[in-house]
Design a protein around this motif. Structure first.
Motif, PDB file in Angstrom:
ATOM      1  N   ARG A 108      71.178  17.662  81.048  1.00  0.00           N
ATOM      2  CA  ARG A 108      71.973  17.836  82.262  1.00  0.00           C
ATOM      3  C   ARG A 108      71.269  17.258  83.478  1.00  0.00           C
ATOM      4  N   ASP A 109      70.085  17.682  83.733  1.00  0.00           N
ATOM      5  CA  ASP A 109      69.302  17.168  84.860  1.00  0.00           C
ATOM      6  C   ASP A 109      68.066  16.476  84.288  1.00  0.00           C
ATOM      7  N   ASP A 110      67.123  17.281  83.869  1.00  0.00           N
ATOM      8  CA  ASP A 110      65.948  16.782  83.157  1.00  0.00           C
ATOM      9  C   ASP A 110      66.175  16.997  81.670  1.00  0.00           C
ATOM     10  N   TYR A 111      65.348  16.377  80.848  1.00  0.00           N
ATOM     11  CA  TYR A 111      65.338  16.712  79.431  1.00  0.00           C
ATOM     12  C   TYR A 111      64.627  18.054  79.308  1.00  0.00           C
ATOM     13  N   GLU A 112      65.292  19.023  78.705  1.00  0.00           N
ATOM     14  CA  GLU A 112      64.693  20.331  78.507  1.00  0.00           C
ATOM     15  C   GLU A 112      65.259  20.969  77.253  1.00  0.00           C
ATOM     16  N   TYR A 113      64.626  22.045  76.824  1.00  0.00           N
ATOM     17  CA  TYR A 113      65.013  22.661  75.564  1.00  0.00           C
ATOM     18  C   TYR A 113      64.664  24.133  75.560  1.00  0.00           C
ATOM     19  N   LEU A 114      65.259  24.852  74.608  1.00  0.00           N
ATOM     20  CA  LEU A 114      64.816  26.177  74.215  1.00  0.00           C
ATOM     21  C   LEU A 114      64.356  26.050  72.770  1.00  0.00           C
ATOM     22  N   ALA A 115      63.291  26.757  72.437  1.00  0.00           N
ATOM     23  CA  ALA A 115      62.751  26.724  71.079  1.00  0.00           C
ATOM     24  C   ALA A 115      62.318  28.119  70.675  1.00  0.00           C
ATOM     25  N   ILE A 116      62.235  28.312  69.380  1.00  0.00           N
ATOM     26  CA  ILE A 116      61.660  29.538  68.843  1.00  0.00           C
ATOM     27  C   ILE A 116      60.218  29.224  68.497  1.00  0.00           C
ATOM     28  N   ALA A 117      59.320  30.024  69.036  1.00  0.00           N
ATOM     29  CA  ALA A 117      57.902  29.888  68.698  1.00  0.00           C
ATOM     30  C   ALA A 117      57.662  30.588  67.365  1.00  0.00           C
ATOM     31  N   SER A 118      56.577  30.266  66.715  1.00  0.00           N
ATOM     32  CA  SER A 118      56.299  30.840  65.396  1.00  0.00           C
ATOM     33  C   SER A 118      56.187  32.360  65.429  1.00  0.00           C
TER      34      SER A 118
END
Length: 165
Positions: A108-118
């Motif tokens: 949308r604006d910057d490249y960004e993400y949500l992730a699941i950490a181990s």
């Protein structure tokens, strides 16, 4: 966990939903080291994106390489490896992503993400240093419950990803 409640809340907020392509899809090996709820979530839709299609959840199809997405599920890892300034930095990038599984991308604006950490936490990362993260929820079920609630995600970074424009 009731994924339908979260999906319905996102649809009411203008998100686009595509039903699962096949309930019997194999779970990719990469997903096996992460919480089982994640695997179940990833097969509950084939498409789940905002109306502008610039923020989207990754489905099992993305991890299998069979989706029509222009972004690979590990696109941010690839970008970081391309930018690595040598073998030590590349090894650090690889080690980071071995313990983090992206499940939502945003352009949308910057490249960004949500992730699941181990350890199960949901973290947010963005360019230019994708491997610098901030915890936005204790785990995926907590984030999905927040998305289904009337107030949405509590953490401002997560809330910004889901805000309508």
């Amino acid at each position: 966990m009731d994924f339908a409640t979260t999906i319905d809340a996102l649809r009411r907020a203008g998100w686009v939903y595509g039903p699962p392509l096949d309930d019997q899809r194999p779970v990719p090996r990469r997903l096996l080291g992460f919480p089982a709820a994640f695997g179940a979530w990833s097969v509950s839709f084939s498409r789940l994106s905002n109306a502008d299609d610039d923020v989207w959840f990754l489905s099992v199809e993305d991890y299998l390489g069979t989706s029509e997405s222009a972004f690979a599920w590990n696109e941010f890892e690839r970008l970081s490896l391309e930018a690595a300034a040598g073998p030590e930095q590349a090894a650090a990038v690889t080690a980071f992503w071995a313990g983090h599984l992206p499940f939502l991308h945003s352009v949308r604006d910057d490249y960004e993400y949500l992730a699941i950490a181990s350890d199960g936490r949901v973290v947010h990362g963005r360019e230019p240093e994708f491997e610098e993260t901030t915890t936005v929820a204790d785990d995926l079920p907590a984030l999905l419950a927040e998305l289904a609630g009337v107030d949405g995600p509590r953490h401002p970074l997560a809330a910004a990803l889901f805000a309508a424009r």
